[in-house]
Design a protein around this motif. Structure first.
Motif, PDB file in Angstrom:
ATOM      1  N   PHE A  23       0.825  -1.210   0.000  1.00 19.20           N
ATOM      2  CA  PHE A  23       0.000   0.000   0.000  1.00 19.20           C
ATOM      3  C   PHE A  23       0.859   1.259   0.000  1.00 19.20           C
ATOM      4  N   ASN A  24       0.467   2.172  -0.893  1.00 17.61           N
ATOM      5  CA  ASN A  24       1.121   3.463  -1.015  1.00 17.61           C
ATOM      6  C   ASN A  24       0.046   4.467  -1.400  1.00 17.61           C
ATOM      7  N   LEU A  25       0.003   5.590  -0.690  1.00 12.92           N
ATOM      8  CA  LEU A  25      -1.056   6.567  -0.923  1.00 12.92           C
ATOM      9  C   LEU A  25      -1.028   7.095  -2.353  1.00 12.92           C
ATOM     10  N   GLY A  26       0.183   7.294  -2.881  1.00  8.65           N
ATOM     11  CA  GLY A  26       0.299   7.770  -4.261  1.00  8.65           C
ATOM     12  C   GLY A  26      -0.255   6.754  -5.245  1.00  8.65           C
ATOM     13  N   GLY A  27       0.002   5.472  -4.993  1.00  8.19           N
ATOM     14  CA  GLY A  27      -0.528   4.430  -5.861  1.00  8.19           C
ATOM     15  C   GLY A  27      -2.038   4.346  -5.801  1.00  8.19           C
ATOM     16  N   LEU A  28      -2.592   4.517  -4.592  1.00  2.34           N
ATOM     17  CA  LEU A  28      -4.043   4.502  -4.424  1.00  2.34           C
ATOM     18  C   LEU A  28      -4.683   5.667  -5.172  1.00  2.34           C
ATOM     19  N   TRP A  29      -4.137   6.858  -4.979  1.00  6.00           N
ATOM     20  CA  TRP A  29      -4.705   8.027  -5.633  1.00  6.00           C
ATOM     21  C   TRP A  29      -4.553   7.948  -7.148  1.00  6.00           C
ATOM     22  N   GLY A  30      -3.442   7.372  -7.609  1.00  6.59           N
ATOM     23  CA  GLY A  30      -3.257   7.217  -9.051  1.00  6.59           C
ATOM     24  C   GLY A  30      -4.355   6.358  -9.666  1.00  6.59           C
ATOM     25  N   ALA A  31      -4.665   5.238  -9.022  1.00  6.02           N
ATOM     26  CA  ALA A  31      -5.722   4.353  -9.524  1.00  6.02           C
ATOM     27  C   ALA A  31      -7.091   5.022  -9.446  1.00  6.02           C
ATOM     28  N   MET A  32      -7.333   5.777  -8.368  1.00  9.67           N
ATOM     29  CA  MET A  32      -8.618   6.458  -8.205  1.00  9.67           C
ATOM     30  C   MET A  32      -8.797   7.545  -9.267  1.00  9.67           C
ATOM     31  N   ILE A  33      -7.751   8.329  -9.502  1.00 10.55           N
ATOM     32  CA  ILE A  33      -7.822   9.379 -10.523  1.00 10.55           C
ATOM     33  C   ILE A  33      -7.996   8.760 -11.903  1.00 10.55           C
ATOM     34  N   SER A  34      -7.374   7.611 -12.115  1.00 10.52           N
ATOM     35  CA  SER A  34      -7.538   6.903 -13.384  1.00 10.52           C
ATOM     36  C   SER A  34      -9.003   6.536 -13.597  1.00 10.52           C
ATOM     37  N   ASN A  35      -9.661   6.069 -12.540  1.00  6.85           N
ATOM     38  CA  ASN A  35     -11.085   5.755 -12.637  1.00  6.85           C
ATOM     39  C   ASN A  35     -11.897   6.982 -13.036  1.00  6.85           C
ATOM     40  N   VAL A  36     -11.608   8.110 -12.382  1.00  3.98           N
ATOM     41  CA  VAL A  36     -12.327   9.351 -12.685  1.00  3.98           C
ATOM     42  C   VAL A  36     -12.093   9.758 -14.139  1.00  3.98           C
ATOM     43  N   GLY A  37     -10.832   9.680 -14.592  1.00  3.10           N
ATOM     44  CA  GLY A  37     -10.504  10.060 -15.956  1.00  3.10           C
ATOM     45  C   GLY A  37     -11.245   9.234 -16.993  1.00  3.10           C
ATOM     46  N   PHE A  38     -11.255   7.917 -16.809  1.00  2.00           N
ATOM     47  CA  PHE A  38     -11.907   7.057 -17.791  1.00  2.00           C
ATOM     48  C   PHE A  38     -13.426   7.184 -17.754  1.00  2.00           C
ATOM     49  N   VAL A  39     -13.987   7.405 -16.577  1.00  4.96           N
ATOM     50  CA  VAL A  39     -15.441   7.595 -16.478  1.00  4.96           C
ATOM     51  C   VAL A  39     -15.848   8.888 -17.183  1.00  4.96           C
ATOM     52  N   LEU A  40     -15.112   9.970 -16.946  1.00  5.42           N
ATOM     53  CA  LEU A  40     -15.427  11.240 -17.610  1.00  5.42           C
ATOM     54  C   LEU A  40     -15.199  11.135 -19.118  1.00  5.42           C
ATOM     55  N   ARG A  41     -14.203  10.353 -19.525  1.00 11.18           N
ATOM     56  CA  ARG A  41     -13.999  10.119 -20.959  1.00 11.18           C
ATOM     57  C   ARG A  41     -15.236   9.471 -21.566  1.00 11.18           C
ATOM     58  N   ASN A  42     -15.761   8.454 -20.905  1.00 12.78           N
ATOM     59  CA  ASN A  42     -16.927   7.752 -21.429  1.00 12.78           C
ATOM     60  C   ASN A  42     -18.161   8.649 -21.465  1.00 12.78           C
ATOM     61  N   ILE A  43     -18.346   9.424 -20.392  1.00 12.88           N
ATOM     62  CA  ILE A  43     -19.524  10.292 -20.314  1.00 12.88           C
ATOM     63  C   ILE A  43     -19.477  11.366 -21.394  1.00 12.88           C
ATOM     64  N   TYR A  44     -18.330  12.035 -21.522  1.00 10.27           N
ATOM     65  CA  TYR A  44     -18.235  13.114 -22.495  1.00 10.27           C
ATOM     66  C   TYR A  44     -18.147  12.599 -23.926  1.00 10.27           C
ATOM     67  N   SER A  45     -17.666  11.368 -24.105  1.00  6.61           N
ATOM     68  CA  SER A  45     -17.690  10.757 -25.441  1.00  6.61           C
ATOM     69  C   SER A  45     -19.134  10.584 -25.889  1.00  6.61           C
ATOM     70  N   LYS A  46     -19.960  10.100 -24.983  1.00  6.88           N
ATOM     71  CA  LYS A  46     -21.370   9.875 -25.300  1.00  6.88           C
ATOM     72  C   LYS A  46     -22.088  11.183 -25.600  1.00  6.88           C
ATOM     73  N   LYS A  47     -21.771  12.234 -24.850  1.00  6.21           N
ATOM     74  CA  LYS A  47     -22.473  13.505 -25.009  1.00  6.21           C
ATOM     75  C   LYS A  47     -21.987  14.307 -26.211  1.00  6.21           C
ATOM     76  N   SER A  48     -20.678  14.268 -26.474  1.00  6.97           N
ATOM     77  CA  SER A  48     -20.126  15.128 -27.529  1.00  6.97           C
ATOM     78  C   SER A  48     -20.038  14.453 -28.891  1.00  6.97           C
ATOM     79  N   LEU A  49     -20.229  13.128 -28.934  1.00 10.03           N
ATOM     80  CA  LEU A  49     -20.052  12.413 -30.202  1.00 10.03           C
ATOM     81  C   LEU A  49     -21.354  11.825 -30.731  1.00 10.03           C
ATOM     82  N   GLN A  50     -22.482  12.373 -30.303  1.00 13.97           N
ATOM     83  CA  GLN A  50     -23.775  11.862 -30.749  1.00 13.97           C
ATOM     84  C   GLN A  50     -24.001  12.048 -32.244  1.00 13.97           C
ATOM     85  N   ASN A  51     -23.332  13.021 -32.857  1.00 15.37           N
ATOM     86  CA  ASN A  51     -23.501  13.284 -34.288  1.00 15.37           C
ATOM     87  C   ASN A  51     -22.510  12.523 -35.155  1.00 15.37           C
ATOM     88  N   PHE A  52     -21.744  11.623 -34.547  1.00 12.78           N
ATOM     89  CA  PHE A  52     -20.726  10.898 -35.302  1.00 12.78           C
ATOM     90  C   PHE A  52     -20.865   9.393 -35.095  1.00 12.78           C
TER      91      PHE A  52
END
Length: 269
Positions: free
Chosen positions: A105-134
């Motif tokens: 366990f390392n706090l930096g490793g934990l936060w890295g994985a958590m931020i990765s989750n946030v990044g990929f979730v926001l990628r999916n959400i904004y992909s769906k919203k901004s790419l509806q015409n494509f």
């Protein structure tokens, strides 16, 4: 980088259809700027996590991605049935138990994985919203374009942050693996398999049911965690293994609950 080089090869040789209408390219790229940025954040933070904690631990924490997906999507107006909300409880419990008992366990490793989750979730959400015409762009080509823009984002940042360390890092990597040829071989192998993993995942979605895909995706995480423990010989405590299993089970339950929600919406439409 290897992914979009591989995709360019597929486009060039006609293996993968380059199905993007040319007159829409400019607006398409503008629509991709947001998703590509979050994609970049997700990958960078995941790599940071891998560098600080065991690979198995990072993947356990990344199994909590559905939790972030439900929370962020709900905040943006989507609604989920009770079964979906209940399915994220074992994910939270399992990840918490795994984190508390993780040897590396390392706090930096934990936060890295958590931020990765946030990044990929926001990628999916904004992909769906901004790419509806494509919608003429299929999943594999979409991932390829996002990866290309991510490289554009990342390269100047990498040069600015780590450019002065590249030469020393290169020599250190060579010294670690033994010879330059071995280093290049491992880089090529990892790049090829990463490309094949992404391509097979997107193509599988076109040929199998969501249920089969969710089962396979859950098993993938199990295989990655178990394999990393075997290969890297990471010590695993019984409670840590139990927490990982609970989190993965919760991920599977979420996949089933969310697929039923999607089927109900499509049936209604």
């Amino acid at each position: 980088m290897f992914f979009f080089l591989g995709l360019f090869g597929c486009w060039f040789f006609g293996v993968q259809s380059f199905n993007l209408v040319p007159k829409l390219i400019k607006s398409f790229i503008v629509a991709l700027l947001g998703p590509a940025l979050f994609h970049t954040i997700g990958h960078i933070s995941a790599c940071v996590s891998f560098s600080k904690v065991a690979v198995s631990f990072t993947h356990v924490i990344k199994s909590a991605e559905p939790v972030f997906s439900v929370v962020f999507s709900s905040a943006l107006g989507d609604s989920y049935p009770l079964s979906v909300w209940l399915s994220i409880l074992p994910i939270v419990m399992g990840c918490s138990l795994a984190a508390v008992t993780e040897v590396s366990f390392n706090l930096g490793g934990l936060w890295g994985a958590m931020i990765s989750n946030v990044g990929f979730v926001l990628r999916n959400i904004y992909s769906k919203k901004s790419l509806q015409n494509f919608k003429q762009v299929n999943g594999l080509n979409l991932c390829g374009w996002i990866t290309i823009l991510s490289f554009v984002y990342l390269f100047p940042v990498a040069v600015f942050v780590e450019g002065s360390q590249w030469v020393a890092g290169y020599h250190k990597a060579i010294a670690t693996v033994g010879t330059p040829s071995t280093f290049y071989l491992w880089v090529m192998i990892s790049g090829v398999f990463y490309h094949l993993y992404n391509q097979s995942s997107y193509q599988a979605l076109d040929d199998i049911s969501p249920l089969t895909f969710s089962v396979g995706n859950t098993m993938k995480r199990v295989v990655v965690i178990v394999s990393s423990v075997i290969v890297f010989r990471n010590p695993v405590r019984p409670l840590n293994a139990l927490g990982s299993a609970i989190a993965i089970l919760g991920t599977f339950l979420y996949s089933q609950a969310s697929s039923k929600k999607k089927a109900a919406v499509e049936k209604k439409d």
